[in-house]
Every structure is written in structure tokens, then in C-alpha cells.
Design a protein around this motif. Structure first.
Motif, PDB file in Angstrom:
ATOM      1  N   ARG A   1      -4.939 -18.654  29.001  1.00  0.00           N
ATOM      2  CA  ARG A   1      -5.804 -17.930  28.005  1.00  0.00           C
ATOM      3  C   ARG A   1      -6.300 -16.521  28.541  1.00  0.00           C
ATOM      4  NH1 ARG A   1     -10.139 -21.841  25.161  1.00  0.00           N
ATOM      5  NH2 ARG A   1      -8.845 -23.253  24.055  1.00  0.00           N
ATOM      6  N   ALA A   2      -6.560 -15.303  27.884  1.00  0.00           N
ATOM      7  CA  ALA A   2      -6.891 -14.188  28.466  1.00  0.00           C
ATOM      8  C   ALA A   2      -8.350 -14.354  28.376  1.00  0.00           C
ATOM      9  CB  ALA A   2      -6.225 -13.072  27.630  1.00  0.00           C
ATOM     10  N   PRO A   3      -9.021 -13.589  29.350  1.00  0.00           N
ATOM     11  CA  PRO A   3     -10.519 -13.713  29.566  1.00  0.00           C
ATOM     12  C   PRO A   3     -11.107 -13.063  27.987  1.00  0.00           C
ATOM     13  CG  PRO A   3      -9.861 -12.576  31.206  1.00  0.00           C
ATOM     14  CD  PRO A   3      -8.595 -13.088  30.444  1.00  0.00           C
ATOM     15  N   ARG A   4     -11.943 -13.174  27.286  1.00  0.00           N
ATOM     16  CA  ARG A   4     -12.444 -12.763  26.080  1.00  0.00           C
ATOM     17  C   ARG A   4     -13.932 -12.107  26.263  1.00  0.00           C
ATOM     18  NH1 ARG A   4     -13.839 -17.950  22.161  1.00  0.00           N
ATOM     19  NH2 ARG A   4     -15.819 -18.198  22.850  1.00  0.00           N
ATOM     20  N   GLU A   5     -14.166 -11.208  25.373  1.00  0.00           N
ATOM     21  CA  GLU A   5     -15.468 -10.478  25.240  1.00  0.00           C
ATOM     22  C   GLU A   5     -16.586 -11.498  25.172  1.00  0.00           C
ATOM     23  OE1 GLU A   5     -15.984  -7.246  26.092  1.00  0.00           O
ATOM     24  OE2 GLU A   5     -14.048  -7.209  26.816  1.00  0.00           O
ATOM     25  N   PRO A   6     -17.924 -11.333  25.753  1.00  0.00           N
ATOM     26  CA  PRO A   6     -18.862 -12.140  25.560  1.00  0.00           C
ATOM     27  C   PRO A   6     -19.141 -12.000  24.184  1.00  0.00           C
ATOM     28  CG  PRO A   6     -19.172 -10.752  27.514  1.00  0.00           C
ATOM     29  CD  PRO A   6     -17.958 -10.253  26.798  1.00  0.00           C
TER      30      PRO A   6
ATOM     31  N   VAL B   1     -25.653 -20.346  30.113  1.00  0.00           N
ATOM     32  CA  VAL B   1     -26.066 -20.411  31.234  1.00  0.00           C
ATOM     33  C   VAL B   1     -26.163 -19.140  32.147  1.00  0.00           C
ATOM     34  CG1 VAL B   1     -25.662 -21.536  33.499  1.00  0.00           C
ATOM     35  CG2 VAL B   1     -25.288 -22.901  31.290  1.00  0.00           C
ATOM     36  N   ASP B   2     -25.194 -18.354  32.095  1.00  0.00           N
ATOM     37  CA  ASP B   2     -25.154 -16.965  33.020  1.00  0.00           C
ATOM     38  C   ASP B   2     -26.541 -16.269  32.213  1.00  0.00           C
ATOM     39  OD1 ASP B   2     -23.217 -17.409  34.533  1.00  0.00           O
ATOM     40  OD2 ASP B   2     -21.466 -16.605  33.300  1.00  0.00           O
ATOM     41  N   PHE B   3     -26.670 -16.267  30.902  1.00  0.00           N
ATOM     42  CA  PHE B   3     -27.711 -15.339  30.225  1.00  0.00           C
ATOM     43  C   PHE B   3     -29.195 -15.919  30.612  1.00  0.00           C
ATOM     44  CE2 PHE B   3     -30.859 -15.303  26.883  1.00  0.00           C
ATOM     45  CZ  PHE B   3     -30.770 -13.823  26.670  1.00  0.00           C
ATOM     46  N   LEU B   4     -29.291 -17.314  30.706  1.00  0.00           N
ATOM     47  CA  LEU B   4     -30.552 -17.965  31.128  1.00  0.00           C
ATOM     48  C   LEU B   4     -30.926 -17.700  32.634  1.00  0.00           C
ATOM     49  CD1 LEU B   4     -30.298 -21.218  28.853  1.00  0.00           C
ATOM     50  CD2 LEU B   4     -31.689 -19.050  28.551  1.00  0.00           C
ATOM     51  N   VAL B   5     -29.863 -17.887  33.366  1.00  0.00           N
ATOM     52  CA  VAL B   5     -30.103 -17.405  35.017  1.00  0.00           C
ATOM     53  C   VAL B   5     -30.516 -16.333  35.135  1.00  0.00           C
ATOM     54  CG1 VAL B   5     -28.929 -17.487  37.055  1.00  0.00           C
ATOM     55  CG2 VAL B   5     -28.826 -19.426  35.667  1.00  0.00           C
ATOM     56  N   ASP B   6     -29.834 -15.131  34.202  1.00  0.00           N
ATOM     57  CA  ASP B   6     -30.268 -13.830  34.518  1.00  0.00           C
ATOM     58  C   ASP B   6     -31.818 -13.556  34.202  1.00  0.00           C
ATOM     59  OD1 ASP B   6     -27.895 -13.249  35.379  1.00  0.00           O
ATOM     60  OD2 ASP B   6     -27.245 -12.242  33.474  1.00  0.00           O
ATOM     61  N   ILE B   7     -32.189 -14.170  33.125  1.00  0.00           N
ATOM     62  CA  ILE B   7     -33.704 -14.036  32.487  1.00  0.00           C
ATOM     63  C   ILE B   7     -34.261 -14.618  33.438  1.00  0.00           C
ATOM     64  CG2 ILE B   7     -35.098 -14.638  30.584  1.00  0.00           C
ATOM     65  CD1 ILE B   7     -33.093 -12.476  29.642  1.00  0.00           C
ATOM     66  N   TRP B   8     -34.036 -15.986  33.730  1.00  0.00           N
ATOM     67  CA  TRP B   8     -34.912 -16.706  34.891  1.00  0.00           C
ATOM     68  C   TRP B   8     -35.073 -15.723  36.275  1.00  0.00           C
ATOM     69  CZ3 TRP B   8     -32.306 -21.730  33.614  1.00  0.00           C
ATOM     70  CH2 TRP B   8     -32.599 -22.199  32.326  1.00  0.00           C
ATOM     71  N   GLN B   9     -34.119 -15.382  36.609  1.00  0.00           N
ATOM     72  CA  GLN B   9     -34.414 -14.528  37.849  1.00  0.00           C
ATOM     73  C   GLN B   9     -35.004 -13.212  37.752  1.00  0.00           C
ATOM     74  OE1 GLN B   9     -29.970 -13.731  38.900  1.00  0.00           O
ATOM     75  NE2 GLN B   9     -30.179 -15.313  40.311  1.00  0.00           N
TER      76      GLN B   9
END
Length: 105
Positions: A58-63, A91-99
Motif C-alpha cells: 500500500r502507498a502511504p495515504r494522507e492523514p 496515537v501520534d496526535f495524542l502524543v504531540d498534544i501531551w508533549q
């Protein structure tokens, strides 16, 4: 208290070590142990995870979520997302917010 008599009887009923080895070798030649629980687990895992060979192609898709989405945007909205958000993206979104808030070190 004749312990010798009971020991000699138990030894007579047991085959010798050499015959035990011969019997085990014959069993391994005829029968192969199959762990049915492990086979069932692998089948269930394949159903759950899916075919890994197709996923690598699979090709990477847009978020799905915009990079400008905030934590408040998620909490205040009562509307469902247009499509499911992959776990890795959430998970990436939450980690960014928590950081940003100093909650994740």
C-alpha cells in the motif's frame, strides 16, 4: 516396614530404560505432535491482522485529521468523523498534544 518388597514390585512392573527409549523413538517416527491450540491461534491472528503481504504494497495515504486539529476540536465536536481514524494516527496526535502540555516525557 518392609520397604524392599514394595520397591522390588514397582521395579518389576516398569520396563527398562532401553525399552523406554526404543518405544519413544518408534512413537516419534510414527506420530508427529501437532499443537492444535497454536494452529488455531495462528489462524485467528491471520483473521485479525490480515494478509501482511498486501499491506506492505500500500502507498502511504494522507492523514485523516488535519494538522491544525486541536484537542478541543475533538472533545467539543459531537459529529462522527467522516472516516475511521487509524490508531497510529490517533496515537501520534495524542502524543504531540501531551508533549506540548508537558504530560508526556
Amino acid at each position: 516396614m518392609e520397604t524392599n518388597g514394595s520397591n522390588s514390585n514397582s521395579n518389576e512392573n516398569q520396563p527398562s530404560d532401553a525399552s523406554n527409549i526404543d518405544r519413544r523413538e518408534k512413537l516419534t517416527e510414527k506420530e508427529v505432535f501437532i499443537n492444535h491450540a497454536e494452529v488455531a491461534w495462528q489462524e485467528r491472528r491471520r483473521e485479525w491482522v490480515g494478509d501482511q503481504s498486501q499491506k506492505s504494497q500500500r502507498a502511504p495515504r494522507e492523514p485523516i485529521m488535519s494538522w491544525t486539529t486541536t484537542y478541543a476540536d475533538l472533545l467539543l465536536s459531537t459529529e462522527p468523523f467522516q472516516e475511521p481514524i487509524p490508531l497510529a494516527e490517533m496515537v501520534d496526535f495524542l502524543v504531540d498534544i501531551w508533549q506540548e502540555e508537558g504530560l508526556y516525557d
